[in-house]
Write an enzyme that holds these catalytic residues in place. Structure first.
Site, PDB file in Angstrom:
ATOM      1  N   ASP A 369       0.795  -1.144   0.032  1.00 34.33           N
ATOM      2  CA  ASP A 369       0.095  -0.200   0.096  1.00 34.33           C
ATOM      3  C   ASP A 369       1.023   1.245  -0.016  1.00 34.33           C
ATOM      4  O   ASP A 369       2.194   1.052   0.254  1.00 34.33           O
ATOM      5  CB  ASP A 369      -0.882  -0.067   1.460  1.00 34.33           C
ATOM      6  CG  ASP A 369      -1.729   1.121   1.480  1.00 34.33           C
ATOM      7  OD1 ASP A 369      -2.334   1.827   0.314  1.00 34.33           O
ATOM      8  OD2 ASP A 369      -1.761   1.741   2.473  1.00 34.33           O
ATOM      9  N   LYS A 370       0.492   2.419  -0.391  1.00 32.89           N
ATOM     10  CA  LYS A 370       0.984   3.513  -0.342  1.00 32.89           C
ATOM     11  C   LYS A 370       1.080   4.546   0.947  1.00 32.89           C
ATOM     12  O   LYS A 370       1.997   4.517   1.839  1.00 32.89           O
ATOM     13  CB  LYS A 370       0.955   4.561  -1.421  1.00 32.89           C
ATOM     14  CG  LYS A 370       1.668   5.737  -1.415  1.00 32.89           C
ATOM     15  CD  LYS A 370       1.279   6.795  -2.608  1.00 32.89           C
ATOM     16  CE  LYS A 370      -0.114   7.356  -2.506  1.00 32.89           C
ATOM     17  NZ  LYS A 370       0.328   8.615  -1.447  1.00 32.89           N
ATOM     18  N   PHE A 522     -17.785  13.544   3.229  1.00 30.49           N
ATOM     19  CA  PHE A 522     -16.964  13.171   2.428  1.00 30.49           C
ATOM     20  C   PHE A 522     -17.332  11.623   2.426  1.00 30.49           C
ATOM     21  O   PHE A 522     -17.575  10.957   3.210  1.00 30.49           O
ATOM     22  CB  PHE A 522     -15.462  13.180   2.659  1.00 30.49           C
ATOM     23  CG  PHE A 522     -14.551  12.577   1.607  1.00 30.49           C
ATOM     24  CD1 PHE A 522     -14.186  13.050   0.372  1.00 30.49           C
ATOM     25  CD2 PHE A 522     -13.982  11.195   2.088  1.00 30.49           C
ATOM     26  CE1 PHE A 522     -13.116  12.473  -0.516  1.00 30.49           C
ATOM     27  CE2 PHE A 522     -13.160  10.564   1.128  1.00 30.49           C
ATOM     28  CZ  PHE A 522     -12.925  11.109  -0.058  1.00 30.49           C
TER      29      PHE A 522
END
Length: 1025
Positions: A369-370, A522
């Site tokens: 993952d980043k 969001f």
């Protein structure tokens, strides 16, 4: 006092589908405080993680052991000794080894079951406060029912009529989330009045969506009756924690219907590739056992009751398949796991799957993952872009002075307006634009300032005076906090907030009050958030919105710079948000509110109707600015990726972030080297487009691939084989805009297409699927919580620890397990060869060479310690393994345990077994008991010398093991007069004969080892010399 829709509250839940089936789920009507009014049966609120109960434990454990062929095979061997015609010796020679293996297994299972029972009991016995007609009563977690009113509290500061929630164990996010009450219940004098009103909650059926909830609250005895819509903001899910505030919640779901339980996929049981290879070798050994038995009977010309003879020979040569192999390997894995935990250079590392440490030594593909894994998930505000002017870190003081001048101008009532040359007008326009942008950033967020006592100022006083030193910001995303902290640094500070208002402090100390009319949070689908506020001083109503450029481009008014500047900022590795606003009249807002409330009350297609109403506002908005936030790299990410690349491991980055940011991070982390070409896969939507783009990609060589999740889905749908074939040839792959399901799918395809081992690394709840799918899952304990860490096979505290975990521990575990398994097989084949020679010499008689304690002692106290001490062996020091990761590359070919090495050990075993047996037959004097004494002593000495020959780096415990085993054998000779002539072994004749036989069996191998190291040394020996 607050009424929330609350789930019943054990924080860990079982995979219920296993024990009670998921069943059909239906919507429900829940009457407040009246569980007896239920219209359907609901599951009990208990956890049961145990595999067995008191009655099924022993049958269950034995069944799970004997459902495997080889365990069943050893059981049948032991049982056959009750048949007189098949008996070869004392019963204990077969039953004791099997019994030991079973006792160890039963004890391990019993310990796990007891621990599990105690954990379950502890959780099921947690005490909660329940509101009843008799007041507040205590109730166990297992006694909570749908409809109960439960009080949950955390004595801490919270806003009136709200509470904060920590959800890190549910969705991986560590930031606090604000939860709101059902408005009409706030007007009740006390919590007990909830039991006096006639009200109910209509809730949707249980499902797996933890980010949404649809329901309605109805109060029937009101005048008129009250209806309120309920959403995710009114819920507390199980596995979340109330961080501040007090909540009175009605229980809606229990047991198997909890969101956290329904989201728990049963992780697959991972069996290591090494275990499968050993299993394959034991099948070959079993085949050899059957062949040898048939040959022996054939050489007897199938005389007499030959079928009984076959069974006797199967029993006689049963040591060809070593029963101790599984136990030795399992104990070895426990030692490797302990070594990983105790390594001071990778502190905090946890091994959750102790059955697969060897997998770490053969990884070919690492999928990472980043955010939070390669990067720190610590956001720093870097850039404010207004279209015609941009402000970086070095020019933030200009922004600060513009904000200060604008508010000073406002306070002086336009005092400076008399001087109005053109330059001043332009300057004023820039000042007001900066002011508008900063004000928008300070308002459009879900951040809440919380005040804590700092030892000097107490909590209440700090809140009253908005003390800067006592204030901390809480939000659902670190991006949000970094933006609000930046507005504070330039002079506009968020000092207060509740669910209906917000307070900002200007550089002049003035407090600006805003009423919050609506908030649109969001979501991953909308990729934007909005807020409608009324400025209390002017009465102006403004709709502010911020979001990703891909969605905001179609919402804001036409401009010619948005797309270009977003691309430029993304190339610098910044996370870009587009901020916009729209002024509303009172009539426009009233019209919107009426339609919005109506949409929120609908039960069917609520999300779609609400989104449609909001979208009616999201048109022709004024573009204010772009913000750029940087996510900094974790420490030592670059050298770690360099080590992995040199070790022959291909690294793929799978992230949900946008393409430009992902590409920039990949370059920044040196996942893509500076001199490497990058092929950015163009967006494709059809089969034809995918075909053309794949052909274009095929013509490029040795270049990194960057592809988005949407294009990836199209390619995998039509050209799965071709795409994977090309992607596997790339030195690095970056997949952006990836969903958790896609991450797991990529892992699965890599395993299927390449047959190589994969390792997945992540830190958030969205990485769990990928981690569980990979052959080795590594969780990083990060800012997104511990969900990935808890679901992983191995848990580390930093990404850089991965280098040592693979290069040192993975490599050592695999090499040691390979040596240990082959030596155990060698030990068994040696004695089986001697038995074969003995039977052949004595007319193929099915008579055992060694009986009773000798046969048991051989594989336990006489050789166990030295053989098992191979788990401490290492070919190079850990510093050398880290310095030369190329050593790891050798293991990817599986050379430490292959058919070639297996065949070499088989030939060594046959040679040594034959030499020892023929030597004993040639040198024995008249009595059969001398054959046993000479051959058995030579066999023990040969095994001890072979362990010494195999060891590459001596450890003091290895020497202790060798000497202890020899001492045990010498000491036991006193008690073995039934098998060995004690007076004979004290003679010089015995000593020279044993010495000669042992030297002939071992010396040639020592000479071969010396010659090999002299003329064809392995790679590691070149580094250690």
């Amino acid at each position: 006092m607050l009424l929330n829709i609350a789930l019943s509250l054990p924080r860990r839940c079982c995979p219920w589908s296993r024990c009670c089936g998921m069943g059909d789920f239906r919507p429900r009507t829940v009457w407040l405080g009246h569980p007896e009014k239920r219209e359907q049966r609901y599951p009990r609120n208990v956890i049961n993680n145990q595999k067995y109960n008191f009655f099924t434990f022993l049958p269950g454990v034995l069944f799970n052991q004997f459902k495997y062929f080889f365990n069943l095979y050893f059981l049948l061997l032991a049982c056959s000794q009750f048949v007189k015609e098949l008996r070869l010796g004392a019963l204990y020679t077969y039953w004791v080894p099997l019994g030991l293996v079973l006792i160890i297994t039963i004890m391990r299972e019993a310990v796990e079951e007891i621990r599990c029972y105690l954990r379950d009991k502890e959780v099921n016995s947690q005490i909660y406060s329940k509101l009843s007609t008799r007041g507040t009563v205590k109730v166990k977690s297992s006694g909570i029912q749908v409809g109960d009113l439960i009080i949950v509290e955390k004595v801490s500061l919270s806003l009136p009529g709200s509470c904060f929630l920590r959800t890190d164990q549910l969705d991986g996010e560590t930031d606090w989330k604000l939860r709101l009450p059902v408005a009409c219940t706030q007007r009740l004098p006390t919590a007990a009045d909830l039991l006096q009103i006639r009200s109910y909650v209509y809730a949707e059926e249980p499902n797996i969506d933890i980010h949404n909830f649809i329901g309605t609250f109805t109060r029937e005895d009101g005048d008129p009756p009250v209806n309120e819509s309920l959403s995710i903001e009114n819920t507390l899910w199980a596995s979340t924690v109330v961080a501040s505030g007090t909540v009175v919640g009605v229980v809606i779901y229990t047991g198997k219907e909890l969101r956290s339980v329904m989201n728990t996929s049963n992780p697959r049981h991972k069996v290591g590739l090494f275990d499968l290879e050993v299993n394959c070798l034991t099948k070959i050994l079993f085949g050899a056992l059957v062949v040898v038995s048939l040959v022996m009977v054939a050489l007897q010309h199938f005389a007499g009751r030959w079928y009984l003879q076959i069974f006797r020979f199967l029993l006689l040569f049963s040591h060809i398949v070593p029963i101790s192999l599984r136990v030795n390997l399992d104990m070895g894995k426990m030692v490797f796991s302990w070594m990983i935990k105790k390594d001071s250079k990778i502190p905090g590392t946890v091994v959750r799957a102790s059955t697969i440490p060897e997998q770490l030594g053969r990884i070919s593909y690492l999928l990472t993952d980043k955010t939070g894994t390669l990067t720190q998930n610590e956001m720093v505000f870097r850039r404010l872009h207004l279209g015609t002017v941009a402000y970086g870190m070095d020019s933030m003081d200009e922004v600060q002075s513009h904000v200060f001048m604008d508010f000073m101008g406002d306070n002086q009532g336009g005092h400076h307006s008399s001087r109005a040359p053109a330059a001043t007008k332009v300057r004023k326009s820039i000042i007001s634009r900066v002011h508008e942008a900063v004000k928008a950033i300070a308002l459009v967020h879900n951040v809440t300032p919380v005040y804590e006592s700092n030892g000097v100022t107490d909590q209440a006083e700090a809140e009253q005076h908005y003390e800067d030193t006592c204030r901390v910001y809480q939000a659902s995303s670190p991006d949000e906090v970094s933006l609000v902290q930046w507005t504070e640094s330039v002079g506009l500070t968020l000092v207060g907030r509740d669910q209906s208002s917000m307070q900002l402090r200007t550089p002049t100390g003035q407090i600006l009050n805003f009423t919050i009319l609506q908030i649109f949070p969001f979501t991953y689908e909308s990729k934007r958030m909005g807020i409608i506020v009324r400025d209390e001083s002017t009465g102006e109503i403004t709709f502010y919105m911020k979001g990703a450029d891909v969605v905001m481009a179609g919402i804001v008014q036409y401009n010619d710079w948005l797309e270009e500047e977003c691309g430029n900022m993304a190339r610098e590795g910044l996370r870009v948000l587009v901020v916009s606003k729209k002024s509303l009249t009172e009539e426009q807002y009233q019209d919107f509110e009426a339609r919005y409330v109506q949409a929120k009350l609908s039960v069917h297609d609520r999300s779609l109707k609400v989104a449609t109403v909001i979208e009616s506002l999201e048109m022709e908005m004024e573009l204010l600015c772009l913000t750029g936030v940087e996510d900094q790299l974790q420490t030592d990410v670059r050298p770690t990726l360099e080590i992995l690349r040199n070790a022959g491991i291909k690294v793929w980055m799978l992230t949900g972030d946008k393409l430009e940011t992902a590409t920039c991070t990949a370059k920044n982390a040196h996942l893509i080297t500076r001199n490497q070409d990058i092929h950015i896969f163009r967006p494709v939507t059809t089969r034809g487009e995918a075909h053309l783009e794949l052909n274009a990609f095929r013509r490029k060589h040795d270049c990194a691939l960057v592809i988005s999740g949407d294009s990836l889905e199209v390619c995998l749908k039509y050209y799965e084989y071709e795409f994977m074939e090309l992607a596997c040839q790339c030195p690095a792959v970056v997949c952006c805009r990836c969903t958790p399901t896609q991450k797991a799918q990529i892992v699965r395809l890599l395993q299927e297409r390449t047959g190589k081992l994969t390792c997945a690394v992540g830190d958030g709840g969205n990485d769990v699927s990928m981690i569980q799918e990979a052959d080795c899952g590594v969780g990083v304990e990060g800012k997104e919580g511990k969900q990935a860490s808890l679901a992983a096979d191995f848990s580390v505290t930093q990404f850089k620890h991965l280098g040592r975990l693979l290069m040192v521990h993975g490599r050592n575990s695999y090499k040691r397990s390979a040596a240990l398994s082959q030596f155990v097989i060698h030990r068994s084949l040696c004695i089986s060869t001697m038995q074969a020679v003995f039977s052949s010499v004595f007319y193929f008689a099915s008579v055992p060479l060694y009986q009773g304690f000798l046969i048991i002692g051989y594989s336990t106290i006489y050789t166990m310690f030295p053989v098992f001490s191979l788990v401490l062996d290492k070919d190079v020091k850990s510093e050398v393994a880290m310095l030369y990761p190329e050593l790891y590359k050798d293991l990817l070919k599986g050379r430490p345990l292959s058919f070639k090495t297996f065949l070499i050990w088989v030939l060594i075993s046959i040679y040594q077994g034959s030499i020892i047996m023929y030597g004993a037959l040639l040198l024995f004097e008249s009595e059969f008991v001398h054959i046993v004494a000479i051959s058995f002593t030579s066999l023990i000495l040969t095994e001890l010398l072979m362990v010494a020959l195999t060891i590459q780096t001596w450890h003091w415990l290895m020497i202790v093991g060798e000497l202890l085993s020899l001492a045990c054998y010498v000491a036991s000779l006193v008690f073995l007069h039934e098998f060995i002539d004690v007076y004979f072994i004290a003679t010089v004749s015995f000593l020279w004969k044993v010495t000669v036989i042992t030297l002939v069996s071992c010396l040639p191998l020592y000479i071969l080892k010396y010659l090999r190291r002299r003329f064809s040394p392995p790679n590691y020996s070149k580094l250690t010399s």
